[in-house]
Design an enzyme around this catalytic site. Structure first.
Site, short mmCIF file in Angstrom:
data_model
loop_
_atom_site.label_atom_id
_atom_site.label_comp_id
_atom_site.label_asym_id
_atom_site.label_seq_id
_atom_site.Cartn_x
_atom_site.Cartn_y
_atom_site.Cartn_z
N CYS A 116 0.82 -1.23 0.00
CA CYS A 116 0.00 0.00 0.00
C CYS A 116 0.85 1.27 0.00
O CYS A 116 0.32 2.35 -0.26
CB CYS A 116 -0.93 0.01 1.20
SG CYS A 116 -1.94 -1.46 1.28
N HIS A 256 -3.52 6.73 3.51
CA HIS A 256 -3.92 5.48 2.85
C HIS A 256 -5.28 5.05 3.41
O HIS A 256 -5.50 5.08 4.62
CB HIS A 256 -2.85 4.41 3.10
CG HIS A 256 -3.29 3.04 2.68
ND1 HIS A 256 -3.83 2.81 1.45
CD2 HIS A 256 -3.29 1.85 3.34
CE1 HIS A 256 -4.15 1.53 1.35
NE2 HIS A 256 -3.82 0.93 2.48
N ASN A 286 -10.09 -0.78 0.68
CA ASN A 286 -8.63 -0.63 0.60
C ASN A 286 -8.18 -1.01 -0.82
O ASN A 286 -8.26 -2.17 -1.20
CB ASN A 286 -8.00 -1.55 1.65
CG ASN A 286 -6.48 -1.45 1.68
OD1 ASN A 286 -5.87 -0.90 0.77
ND2 ASN A 286 -5.88 -2.01 2.71
N1 ACO Z 1 -17.60 -10.24 9.55
C1 ACO Z 1 -17.95 -10.65 10.77
N2 ACO Z 1 -17.04 -11.05 11.69
C2 ACO Z 1 -15.75 -11.02 11.33
C3 ACO Z 1 -15.33 -10.61 10.05
C4 ACO Z 1 -16.33 -10.20 9.15
N3 ACO Z 1 -16.03 -9.75 7.90
N4 ACO Z 1 -13.98 -10.68 9.99
C5 ACO Z 1 -13.56 -11.14 11.17
N5 ACO Z 1 -14.64 -11.34 11.99
C6 ACO Z 1 -14.65 -11.84 13.36
C7 ACO Z 1 -13.40 -12.60 13.73
O1 ACO Z 1 -13.52 -13.94 13.33
C8 ACO Z 1 -13.39 -12.45 15.25
O2 ACO Z 1 -14.29 -13.40 15.78
P1 ACO Z 1 -13.92 -14.15 17.16
O3 ACO Z 1 -13.82 -13.05 18.17
O4 ACO Z 1 -15.06 -15.07 17.33
O5 ACO Z 1 -12.59 -14.83 16.90
C9 ACO Z 1 -13.99 -11.07 15.47
O6 ACO Z 1 -14.67 -10.71 14.25
C10 ACO Z 1 -12.97 -10.01 15.81
O7 ACO Z 1 -11.89 -10.12 14.91
P2 ACO Z 1 -10.66 -9.15 14.95
O8 ACO Z 1 -9.74 -9.51 13.84
O9 ACO Z 1 -10.10 -9.07 16.30
O10 ACO Z 1 -11.41 -7.76 14.64
P3 ACO Z 1 -10.82 -6.32 14.58
O11 ACO Z 1 -11.61 -5.41 15.41
O12 ACO Z 1 -9.34 -6.31 14.74
O13 ACO Z 1 -11.14 -5.91 13.06
C11 ACO Z 1 -9.99 -5.76 10.98
C12 ACO Z 1 -10.61 -6.67 12.02
C13 ACO Z 1 -11.09 -4.91 10.40
C14 ACO Z 1 -9.36 -6.59 9.90
C15 ACO Z 1 -8.96 -4.83 11.66
O14 ACO Z 1 -8.10 -5.59 12.45
C16 ACO Z 1 -8.15 -4.06 10.69
O15 ACO Z 1 -8.67 -3.21 9.96
N6 ACO Z 1 -6.82 -4.31 10.61
C17 ACO Z 1 -5.96 -3.62 9.70
C18 ACO Z 1 -6.18 -4.21 8.35
C19 ACO Z 1 -5.50 -3.39 7.30
O16 ACO Z 1 -5.53 -2.18 7.33
N7 ACO Z 1 -4.93 -4.10 6.36
C20 ACO Z 1 -4.38 -3.51 5.24
C21 ACO Z 1 -3.03 -2.99 5.51
S1 ACO Z 1 -2.40 -2.20 4.15
C22 ACO Z 1 -1.86 -3.33 2.98
O17 ACO Z 1 -0.71 -3.46 2.74
C23 ACO Z 1 -2.84 -4.12 2.20
#
Ligand code: ACO
Length: 329
Positions: A116, A256, A286
Site C-alpha cells: 500500500c 492510505h 482498501n
Molecule cells: N464479519 C464478521 N465477523 C468477522 C469478520 C467479518 N467480515 N472478519 C472477522 N470477523 C470476526 C473474527 O472472526 C473475530 O471473531 P472471534 O472473536 O469469534 O474470533 C472477530 O470478528 C474479531 O476479529 P478481529 O480480527 O479481532 O477484529 P478487529 O476489530 O481487529 O477488526 C480488521 C478486524 C477490520 C481486519 C482490523 O483488524 C483491521 O482493519 N486491521 C488492519 C487491516 C488493514 O488495514 N490491512 C491492510 C493494511 S495495508 C496493505 O498493505 C494491504
C-alpha cells in the site's frame, strides 16, 4: 538537494464501474454483515474489476487522465514507475505493459513493490531520478486488481479490498510548487503478518498450493492495525519535521484508505482535525497502492486541493512499509 524539484502537474484515477455493497457478501455464503464491516472498517462498498479490466487497462485510464491534466503526451514521458501488489503477470513488470498500452516509447519503465506504500515510494523514487538528471517528466501510477488475489472464502480479508488505479505526472517544479519533504521506511521482520505464502519462487504453484489456498492474501488483522497506526503516525511526524511544518499548517491530509479507525488515530496523532482529512474508504475499501492517488484525484475535483494548498500524503502497507510526503500545489 534543494527542494522542491518535482511538482505534481496532473493527477488521474480510474475505478471499475461495478460496485459491490457489503450486503452482497452474504450471498457468497460468508458469515458477515453490513453493520460489522461498517463498524470495524468504515467500508460500505468497493469497486470490483470485470475480467477484462486489468492493471494494464486501469493504469492506462488513470495515466491518460493525469497526462491530459498535466498537458503532456506519452512521448514526453521519460520515466514510468508503477506500484502494484497484484501485478497482471509475474514477468515482466506491469509498468512495461502500461508503457506499451499508452505508447510511451521514450520512457524507462519499472514496478516498485511496497504494497500500500507503493505509490508514495514511486513518487519518491521518481523525484530522486529527476534530481539526479535521469528524468524530466515522470508518470507514477498505483494500480490494483486486489479482488483477484484475496480469498473470497475468508471473511476477515475479502471484505476489506477493492480495485482501481491512481496516477500523477511529475514535472520540474516552478514557483515553489512540488514535493517539500519525504520519508520512507520498512521492516521485513513483519512480512508474515500480511502476505501471500505461495505462488512465488520459494513456494511455486503446485496442486497443494491450489488446494490449501496459500496463494491468496493472509493477514493478521489486529497486529496489522496496531503497526499501521504506529507507523503512519511516525511517517507523519517525519514528513512534517522535514518540511518544517506542523499538522496545523496542512490544508489537507490524505492517508492510505484502509480503515477509518486507522485514519482517525493517525489524524489525532498528527493533530490534523478530521475536516482536513480526506476519506473515501467508505466507497472504495482498501485499494492498496491505488488508494492515495484515487483520493487525491477526488479531493482535487471536489475543490479541496487548490493552487497553494499544502497536502500531506501518508501510507502504510505489507512488508511492513510506511512512507509520507508533503506537497504544495
Ligand atoms: N464479519 C464478521 N465477523 C468477522 C469478520 C467479518 N467480515 N472478519 C472477522 N470477523 C470476526 C473474527 O472472526 C473475530 O471473531 P472471534 O472473536 O469469534 O474470533 C472477530 O470478528 C474479531 O476479529 P478481529 O480480527 O479481532 O477484529 P478487529 O476489530 O481487529 O477488526 C480488521 C478486524 C477490520 C481486519 C482490523 O483488524 C483491521 O482493519 N486491521 C488492519 C487491516 C488493514 O488495514 N490491512 C491492510 C493494511 S495495508 C496493505 O498493505 C494491504
Amino acid at each position: 538537494m534543494k527542494r522542491p524539484i518535482a511538482a505534481l502537474a496532473g493527477v488521474g484515477s480510474y475505478a471499475p464501474k461495478r460496485i459491490m455493497r457489503n450486503a452482497e457478501f452474504a450471498a457468497l455464503g460468508l458469515d458477515t454483515n453490513d453493520e460489522w464491516i461498517v463498524q470495524r472498517t468504515g467500508i460500505r462498498e468497493r469497486h470490483i474489476a470485470e475480467p477484462d479490466e486489468t492493471n494494464r487497462t486501469m493504469s492506462a485510464a488513470a495515466a491518460r487522465m493525469a497526462m491530459e491534466r498535466a498537458g503532456v503526451v506519452a512521448g514526453d514521458l521519460d520515466l514510468i514507475v508503477l506500484g502494484t501488489a497484484s501485478p497482471d503477470r509475474l514477468l515482466p513488470s506491469t509498468a512495461v505493459d502500461l508503457q506499451a498500452e499508452i505508447g510511451a516509447s521514450r520512457a524507462a519503465a519499472f514496478d516498485v513493490m511496497a504494497a500500500c506504500s507503493s505509490w508514495l515510494y514511486g513518487l519518491i523514487v521518481a523525484e530522486g531520478l529527476m534530481a539526479s538528471g535521469n528524468a524530466e517528466t515522470a508518470l507514477v501510477v498505483g494500480s490494483e486488481k486486489l479482488t483477484s488475489i484475496v480469498d473470497w472464502q475468508d471473511r476477515s480479508t475479502c471484505v476489506l479490498f477493492g480495485d482501481g488505479a491512481g496516477a500523477a505526472v511529475l514535472k520540474r517544479s516552478e514557483g515553489g510548487k512540488g514535493i517539500l519533504s519525504t520519508f520512507m521506511r520498512s521492516d521485513g521482520n513483519l512480512a508474515e503478518l500480511l502476505y501471500r505464502p505461495a505462488g512465488g519462487a520459494a513456494h511455486p504453484f503446485s496442486q497443494q498450493v491450489l488446494d490449501d489456498r496459500s496463494y491468496f492474501v493472509k493477514m493478521e488483522g489486529r497486529e496489522t492495525f496496531k503497526y499501521a497506526v504506529r507507523s503512519m503516525s511516525e511517517a507523519a511526524d517525519h514528513a512534517l519535521a522535514r518540511a518544517g511544518l506542523t499538522g496545523q499548517d496542512l490544508d489537507l491530509m490524505i492517508p492510505h484508505q484502509a480503515n477509518i479507525r486507522i485514519i482517525e488515530a493517525t489524524a489525532r496523532h498528527a493533530e490534523v482535525p478530521m475536516d482536513k482529512v480526506y476519506v473515501n474508504v467508505d466507497r472504495y475499501g482498501n485499494t492498496s497502492s491505488a488508494s492515495i492517488g484515487l483520493a487525491l484525484e477526488e479531493a482535487i475535483a471536489a475543490g479541496r486541493v487548490k493552487e497553494g494548498s499544502t497536502v500531506m500524503l501518508v501510507a502504510f502497507g505489507a512488508g511492513y512499509t510506511w512512507a509520507s510526503l508533503i506537497v504544495r500545489f
